[in-house]
Design a protein around this motif. Structure first.
Motif, mmCIF file in Angstrom:
data_model
loop_
_atom_site.group_PDB
_atom_site.id
_atom_site.type_symbol
_atom_site.label_atom_id
_atom_site.label_comp_id
_atom_site.label_asym_id
_atom_site.label_seq_id
_atom_site.Cartn_x
_atom_site.Cartn_y
_atom_site.Cartn_z
ATOM 1 N N ALA A 109 22.319 34.624 66.584
ATOM 2 C CA ALA A 109 21.562 34.739 67.842
ATOM 3 C C ALA A 109 21.744 36.108 68.502
ATOM 4 O O ALA A 109 21.227 36.329 69.602
ATOM 5 N N ASP A 110 22.520 37.014 67.877
ATOM 6 C CA ASP A 110 22.871 38.304 68.506
ATOM 7 C C ASP A 110 23.544 38.094 69.856
ATOM 8 O O ASP A 110 23.307 38.845 70.813
ATOM 9 N N ALA A 111 24.368 37.065 69.943
ATOM 10 C CA ALA A 111 25.080 36.765 71.185
ATOM 11 C C ALA A 111 26.442 37.459 71.153
ATOM 12 O O ALA A 111 27.304 37.093 70.369
ATOM 13 N N GLY A 112 26.609 38.474 71.971
ATOM 14 C CA GLY A 112 27.875 39.199 72.010
ATOM 15 C C GLY A 112 27.988 40.190 70.864
ATOM 16 O O GLY A 112 27.130 40.266 69.974
ATOM 17 N N ASN A 113 29.082 40.991 70.905
ATOM 18 C CA ASN A 113 29.372 41.908 69.803
ATOM 19 C C ASN A 113 30.868 41.937 69.538
ATOM 20 O O ASN A 113 31.378 42.839 68.899
ATOM 21 N N SER A 114 31.553 40.891 70.031
ATOM 22 C CA SER A 114 33.006 40.884 69.945
ATOM 23 C C SER A 114 33.512 39.448 70.083
ATOM 24 O O SER A 114 32.853 38.614 70.717
ATOM 25 N N ILE A 115 34.657 39.151 69.471
ATOM 26 C CA ILE A 115 35.213 37.787 69.545
ATOM 27 C C ILE A 115 36.680 37.830 69.943
ATOM 28 O O ILE A 115 37.433 38.691 69.475
ATOM 29 N N LEU A 116 37.071 36.919 70.819
ATOM 30 C CA LEU A 116 38.486 36.761 71.141
ATOM 31 C C LEU A 116 39.104 35.852 70.082
ATOM 32 O O LEU A 116 38.502 34.851 69.700
ATOM 33 N N ILE A 117 40.305 36.218 69.635
ATOM 34 C CA ILE A 117 40.975 35.458 68.579
ATOM 35 C C ILE A 117 42.260 34.866 69.135
ATOM 36 O O ILE A 117 43.205 35.594 69.483
ATOM 37 N N LYS A 118 42.289 33.551 69.236
ATOM 38 C CA LYS A 118 43.488 32.836 69.695
ATOM 39 C C LYS A 118 43.846 31.800 68.639
ATOM 40 O O LYS A 118 43.141 30.788 68.497
ATOM 41 N N PRO A 119 44.947 32.021 67.901
ATOM 42 C CA PRO A 119 45.263 31.088 66.807
ATOM 43 C C PRO A 119 45.368 29.627 67.269
ATOM 44 O O PRO A 119 44.952 28.722 66.548
ATOM 45 N N ASN A 120 45.863 29.387 68.472
ATOM 46 C CA ASN A 120 46.025 27.974 68.877
ATOM 47 C C ASN A 120 44.699 27.329 69.258
ATOM 48 O O ASN A 120 44.612 26.112 69.377
ATOM 49 N N GLN A 121 43.678 28.149 69.442
ATOM 50 C CA GLN A 121 42.366 27.620 69.788
ATOM 51 C C GLN A 121 41.713 26.944 68.575
ATOM 52 O O GLN A 121 40.844 26.093 68.720
ATOM 53 N N ILE A 122 42.185 27.336 67.380
ATOM 54 C CA ILE A 122 41.595 26.799 66.146
ATOM 55 C C ILE A 122 42.668 26.091 65.301
ATOM 56 O O ILE A 122 42.334 25.255 64.468
ATOM 57 N N GLY A 123 43.945 26.402 65.522
ATOM 58 C CA GLY A 123 45.031 25.592 64.944
ATOM 59 C C GLY A 123 45.838 26.213 63.825
ATOM 60 O O GLY A 123 46.975 25.809 63.608
ATOM 61 N N THR A 124 45.269 27.184 63.076
ATOM 62 C CA THR A 124 46.077 27.796 62.005
ATOM 63 C C THR A 124 45.789 29.297 61.900
ATOM 64 O O THR A 124 44.727 29.767 62.331
ATOM 65 N N LEU A 125 46.709 30.006 61.242
ATOM 66 C CA LEU A 125 46.498 31.441 61.009
ATOM 67 C C LEU A 125 45.352 31.676 60.038
ATOM 68 O O LEU A 125 44.596 32.641 60.172
ATOM 69 N N THR A 126 45.212 30.787 59.046
ATOM 70 C CA THR A 126 44.111 30.945 58.086
ATOM 71 C C THR A 126 42.777 30.923 58.811
ATOM 72 O O THR A 126 41.904 31.782 58.571
ATOM 73 N N ASP A 127 42.590 29.951 59.701
ATOM 74 C CA ASP A 127 41.322 29.858 60.432
ATOM 75 C C ASP A 127 41.103 31.091 61.306
ATOM 76 O O ASP A 127 39.973 31.572 61.438
ATOM 77 N N ALA A 128 42.182 31.577 61.916
ATOM 78 C CA ALA A 128 42.065 32.760 62.775
ATOM 79 C C ALA A 128 41.681 33.986 61.939
ATOM 80 O O ALA A 128 40.806 34.776 62.332
#
Ligand SMILES: O=C(O)[C@@H](CO)OP(=O)(O)O
Ligand SMILES: [Mg+2]
Length: 401
Positions: free
Chosen positions: A318-337
Motif C-alpha cells: 500500500a506504500d504505507a510508511g517507509n520505515s518499521i519499528l522492530i520490537k522482538p517482544n511484539q512478535i515473540g522471537t528473534l527469528t520473527d524480528a
C-alpha cells in the motif's frame, strides 16, 4: 555443543516495578545465556500476547521446555524459535505468552554466542557485521500513555544524525535531555519523568516542539554536528472511533487534519522521523502522509506493523510508511524480528530496533541492531534500563564485548 541441557525461568522486576520473565539457557558444553522480556504500555492491537509472568512461566515450563531441552541446539536460532511456536500452538503466542517466548529466544541466542566465544551481534549477524552502528533516537520529552498530564504526543525524540560515532551520539542525546531540563527550569516549568526517563512537563504539544527545537540547536552547536528531532505520535492511542478522529487536549482532528498537522510539523521543524502518526488500522492515511513527506522524513509503523511480516507486506503493497519499528517482544522471537528486518531492507524500508516503555537491563536489542545493520535504534536517553543498551552500543563500537 550447543544442545540445550536446561532452561530455568523466573519472575524478575521490570523498570515499572512489574513482574516480567527471565530465562536462563544452558548448553551441553557449558554455554550460558540469559534473556528478559520487556513490556509495552501503548501496545498495538495486533501484538503478540503477553501473559501475567507467573502464568507465562507455568505454561512455558509445561509446553515449551520439553520441546527444547535435549532436543534443540541453542546455536540454531531458527530451530529454537520454531520449537517455541510449535509449543505455543497459536498465531499470537497466547499459549505460552510472548514474554516467555522472547525471554527464551534471547537467552538461547546468548547461549549460542557464549559457546562460540563470539559477541552476540556477531553470532546473529555474521563476521562481516559490526562496522556500522545505528543512530540512537533518544526520548527527551514525552506524555501520552507514558506520563499523565503531559504532552498528547507520546515521544519527542532527539536524532543526532550528524554524529561521527555511537559514543558521541549517545552523549549528544543525554546533553539534549539536560538542556531541556535547563529550558524547563528557565520557564518555571516543573517536570517529572515518564516511564522511559523523558521529561513529562505539563505543556502543550506546541510548546514541546519549541523547546525541542531550541535544545537540539544548542547542543548541535556545542557538539559540532547536526542533531535533528522526531516524534512517536502513538496515533492509535489518540484515535477514537466514537469521536471519529484524533483527540487532543485542544480538540479533535479528523484524519485529513491529522495528516495535514503532521506534514506541517515535518516542514516547520525538519523532522527526520515520525512514528505512528496515524491509527494502527489506517494503511491508507499512512500512505497519504508518506506520499506527502516520505522523501524528507521517515514515516515509521510501530502499532501499524507490530514487527509482523504479514502486516509489513500489506504496508509495502500500500506504500504505507517507509520505515518499521522492530520490537522482538511484539512478535515473540528473534527469528520473527530478523525476518521483519530482512523484508524491510529488501523493500527499501528502514528498520528502527526498539525498546519498550517497561524495560530491564537486558542488552539484546543493541546487538540485534548491529547484527542487522539497522540504521536506527530507539532506546531512550537516560535511566539505567536505557543506558544498559546505550552503553552496550558504545562497548560494541569499542570492540569491548
Ligand atoms: O510506542 C512505543 O514505541 C513504545 C516504546 O517507546 O512504547 P510502549 O513500549 O509503551 O509500546
Ligand atoms: Mg511507538
Amino acid at each position: 555443543m550447543t544442545l540445550i541441557t536446561d532452561i530455568r525461568l523466573r519472575r524478575v522486576l521490570d523498570s515499572r516495578g512489574n513482574a516480567t520473565v527471565e530465562a536462563d539457557v544452558l548448553t551441553e558444553s557449558g554455554g550460558f545465556g540469559r534473556g528478559k522480556a520487556p513490556s509495552g504500555a501503548s501496545t498495538g492491537e495486533y501484538e503478540a500476547i503477553e501473559l501475567p509472568a507467573n502464568e507465562a512461566i507455568a505454561k512455558a515450563r509445561e509446553e515449551a521446555l520439553p520441546r527444547l531441552i535435549g532436543e534443540v541446539h541453542a546455536g540454531n536460532q531458527r530451530d529454537v524459535d520454531a520449537a517455541l511456536h510449535a509449543a505455543d500452538g497459536t498465531d499470537d503466542f497466547s499459549g505460552i505468552g510472548a514474554n516467555s517466548a522472547v525471554a527464551i529466544s534471547m537467552a538461547a541466542a546468548k547461549a549460542g554466542a557464549d559457546v562460540l566465544g563470539a559477541p552476540l551481534y556477531q553470532h546473529l549477524g555474521g563476521t562481516f557485521r559490526g562496522n556500522e552502528y545505528p543512530t540512537p533516537l533518544g526520548n527527551i520529552i514525552g506524555g501520552g500513555e507514558h506520563a499523565a498530564d503531559a504532552t498528547n504526543i507520546q515521544e519527542f525524540l532527539a536524532a543526532p544524525v550528524g554524529a561521527p560515532s555511537v559514543e558521541e551520539a549517545v552523549f549528544a542525546n543525554a546533553a539534549v535531555h539536560q538542556e531541556v531540563h535547563d529550558i524547563l527550569a528557565d520557564r518555571d516549568l516543573p517536570a517529572g519523568k515518564g516511564d522511559e526517563g523523558a521529561w513529562a512537563p505539563s505543556v502543550s504539544d506546541d510548546e514541546a516542539f519549541e523547546i525541542m527545537d531550541e535544545a537540539v540547536e544548542t547542543v548541535a552547536d556545542d557538539f559540532g554536528f547536526a542533531i535533528s528531532f522526531g516524534l512517536d505520535v502513538a496515533g492509535a492511542e489518540l484515535y477514537d472511533d466514537e469521536a471519529d478522529g484524533y483527540v487532543y487536549d485542544d480538540g479533535v482532528k479528523s484524519t485529513e487534519e491529522q495528516i495535514e498537522y503532521i506534514a506541517g510539523k515535518v516542514e516547520e521543524y525538519d523532522l527526520v522521523y515520525v512514528e505512528d502518526p496515524l491509527d494502527e488500522n489506517d494503511y491508507e492515511a499512512f500512505a497519504d502522509l508518506t506520499a506527502q513527506v516520505g522523501d524528507q522524513t521517515l514515516v515509521c509503523g510501530d502499532d501499524l506493523f507490530v514487527t509482523n511480516v504479514e502486516r509489513l507486506q500489506a504496508g509495502i503493497n500500500a506504500d504505507a510508511g517507509n520505515s518499521i519499528l522492530i520490537k522482538p517482544n511484539q512478535i515473540g522471537t528473534l527469528t520473527d524480528a530478523v525476518d521483519a528486518i530482512e523484508l524491510a531492507t529488501a523493500s527499501g524500508y528502514e528498520s528502527v530496533v526498539s525498546h519498550r516503555s517497561g524495560e530491564t537491563e537486558d542488552t539484546t536489542i543493541a546487538h540485534l541492531a548491529v547484527a542487522t545493520d539497522a540504521p536506527f535504534i530507539k532506546t531512550g536517553a537516560v535511566g539505567g534500563e536505557r543506558t544498559a543498551k546505550l552503553n552496550e552500543l558504545i562497548r560494541i563500537e569499542d570492540n569491548a564485548v
